[in-house]
Design an enzyme around this catalytic site. Structure first.
Site, PDB file in Angstrom:
ATOM      1  N   THR A 205       0.897  -0.997  -0.099  1.00  0.00           N
ATOM      2  CA  THR A 205       0.299  -0.099  -0.050  1.00  0.00           C
ATOM      3  C   THR A 205       1.131   1.605  -0.254  1.00  0.00           C
ATOM      4  OG1 THR A 205      -1.723  -1.112   0.915  1.00  0.00           O
ATOM      5  CG2 THR A 205      -1.758   0.924   1.503  1.00  0.00           C
ATOM      6  N   ARG A 233     -14.873  -6.533   0.193  1.00  0.00           N
ATOM      7  CA  ARG A 233     -14.637  -6.519   1.399  1.00  0.00           C
ATOM      8  C   ARG A 233     -13.352  -4.862   1.301  1.00  0.00           C
ATOM      9  NH1 ARG A 233      -8.647  -4.255   2.492  1.00  0.00           N
ATOM     10  NH2 ARG A 233      -8.345  -5.139   4.901  1.00  0.00           N
ATOM     11  N   GLY A 235     -10.790  -1.888   3.015  1.00  0.00           N
ATOM     12  CA  GLY A 235     -10.446  -2.054   4.206  1.00  0.00           C
ATOM     13  C   GLY A 235     -10.020  -0.379   4.251  1.00  0.00           C
ATOM     14  N   ASP A 236      -9.083   0.048   5.334  1.00  0.00           N
ATOM     15  CA  ASP A 236      -8.546   1.303   6.515  1.00  0.00           C
ATOM     16  C   ASP A 236      -8.505   2.441   5.247  1.00  0.00           C
ATOM     17  OD1 ASP A 236      -6.578  -0.562   6.158  1.00  0.00           O
ATOM     18  OD2 ASP A 236      -5.246   1.499   7.169  1.00  0.00           O
ATOM     19  N   THR A 256      -1.085   2.255   7.118  1.00  0.00           N
ATOM     20  CA  THR A 256      -1.019   0.492   5.883  1.00  0.00           C
ATOM     21  C   THR A 256      -0.694  -0.660   7.522  1.00  0.00           C
ATOM     22  OG1 THR A 256       0.797  -1.034   4.577  1.00  0.00           O
ATOM     23  CG2 THR A 256       2.173   1.107   6.014  1.00  0.00           C
ATOM     24  N   GLY A 257      -0.969  -1.582   6.575  1.00  0.00           N
ATOM     25  CA  GLY A 257      -1.526  -2.654   7.756  1.00  0.00           C
ATOM     26  C   GLY A 257      -2.304  -3.499   7.639  1.00  0.00           C
ATOM     27  N   GLY A 259      -5.990  -4.190   7.297  1.00  0.00           N
ATOM     28  CA  GLY A 259      -7.529  -2.931   7.934  1.00  0.00           C
ATOM     29  C   GLY A 259      -8.070  -3.272   9.023  1.00  0.00           C
TER      30      GLY A 259
HETATM   31  N1  ASP Z   1      -4.436  -1.562   4.971  1.00  0.00           N
HETATM   32  C1  ASP Z   1      -4.330  -2.079   3.267  1.00  0.00           C
HETATM   33  C2  ASP Z   1      -5.675  -2.740   4.075  1.00  0.00           C
HETATM   34  O1  ASP Z   1      -6.225  -3.552   4.610  1.00  0.00           O
HETATM   35  C3  ASP Z   1      -3.602  -3.039   3.007  1.00  0.00           C
HETATM   36  C4  ASP Z   1      -2.149  -2.634   3.558  1.00  0.00           C
HETATM   37  O2  ASP Z   1      -2.037  -1.425   3.866  1.00  0.00           O
HETATM   38  O3  ASP Z   1      -1.525  -3.489   3.336  1.00  0.00           O
HETATM   39  O4  ASP Z   1      -6.232  -2.851   2.658  1.00  0.00           O
END
Ligand code: ASP
Length: 337
Positions: A205, A233, A235-236, A256-257, A259
């Protein structure tokens, strides 16, 4: 008006004018970017891959910095940096987006500016080459904040944004990740997938936060989400407050992570609230949320943060996070682990 008074007034105007200009010239501009957090270890990256990532991060950072140093606006710097990363197959955004369970790509993005706290976000689009540009158009040209799916694509068409076939986002590497994810899903849950394995399911991301000469902070984030996601789905990354936040009174954040955790803990806004109301530094606030709150419930990921002085903080609880910043020629950095 007597001459002496006119002279006095003129000198005052000159002094004020000079002060305003010199403040503008001296004020800090800064850019910080990320290219995703996750299980990124030196053992999993060849030296060639490592230098490709570093070079692309550096290119995005330097071009955005140059724009800011030449008096450009933070919104343009953020969109420029993110567009460069979206156009690279290395990152999970734009060209390099991961596959959903059905073998397609659904893209999410958001942007927020800190002066008036205006924001634009899009989710689940399949044909937009640069989702961050669409998020910006939503903020600047629509009456709404958050558009999704078909409606977002119709709006993109109306705004003449570049559209591509969904197959434009196909890459061999991400296709292999989908196959591995489907294998893993036979034995584990989707949520546990990245904890139980060593495979790159979702990394990449991208995000940016910039401060311009006017003291305006802008933050943006763009992603393909997580491999093998199902049922539309989201995400964040496109959720204002969770994945992106900007407030000139406190800070700007791009996350990032995993979500689901970032949404539940409203991570980006929570970090800036701690800066604003508790008087924490951006590093203290980010570490509190990422390394204590999120780590405590095994929510993996990280953030980049910038305050109104142009100070930069990184915080992540995963093995690595692709990242870079520049405040001036002597104060800059590119890192992965
Ligand atoms: N945050 C992103 C999501 O959950 C994915 C990521 O940042 O790796 O869609």
């Amino acid at each position: 008006m007597p001459n002496t008074m006119r002279h006095a007034l003129l000198s005052l105007v000159c002094i004020l004018g000079f002060t305003a200009n010199s403040t503008a010239a001296e004020s800090t501009v800064a850019i910080v970017i990320h290219g995703g957090a996750g299980n990124i270890k030196a053992a999993n990256l060849s030296p060639e891959q490592e230098s490709k990532y570093q070079a692309k991060l550096q290119e995005a950072r330097d071009r955005a910095y140059e724009l800011l140093a030449n008096g450009g606006k933070s919104i343009d710097a953020v969109v420029l940096a993110i567009t460069i990363l979206e156009d690279s197959p290395l990152f999970n955004a734009g060209k390099g987006a991961v596959y959903n369970f059905e073998g397609e790509h659904d893209l999410d993005a958001s942007i927020m500016e800190g002066k008036q706290q205006q924001a634009g976000a899009i989710a689940g689009v399949q044909t937009i080459k640069n989702p961050i540009k669409l998020a910006r158009a939503v903020m600047e040209k629509s009456e709404h904040v958050f558009l999704s799916g078909r409606g977002a694509e119709a709006f993109a068409q109306q705004e003449n944004l570049e559209q591509v076939d969904n197959s434009y986002f196909n890459t061999q590497r991400r296709f292999q990740s989908l196959q591995k994810a489907k294998q893993a899903l036979l034995k584990t849950s989707w949520n546990d997938m990245d904890r139980n394995t060593d495979i790159d399911y979702k990394m990449g991301t991208v995000g940016a936060v910039a401060l311009d000469q006017h003291g305006d902070i802008v933050a943006g984030t763009s992603t393909g989400g997580r491999t093998a996601k199902r049922f539309g789905r989201i995400g964040d990354s496109p959720v204002i407050g969770a994945g992106t936040w900007a407030d000139n009174q406190s800070c700007g954040v791009s996350a990032t992570g995993h979500g689901e955790f970032f949404i539940r803990f409203n991570v980006a806004a929570d970090i800036c609230a701690r800066v604003k109301y508790q008087g924490l530094s951006i590093q203290e606030a980010a570490d509190k949320v990422i390394k204590e709150e999120l780590a405590g419930i095994k929510g993996s990921g990280g953030v980049i943060v910038m305050d109104r002085q142009g100070n930069v903080a990184y915080s992540y609880n995963s093995k690595g996070m692709y990242r870079a910043y520049k405040r001036n020629d002597k104060d800059q950095h590119v890192g992965i682990y």
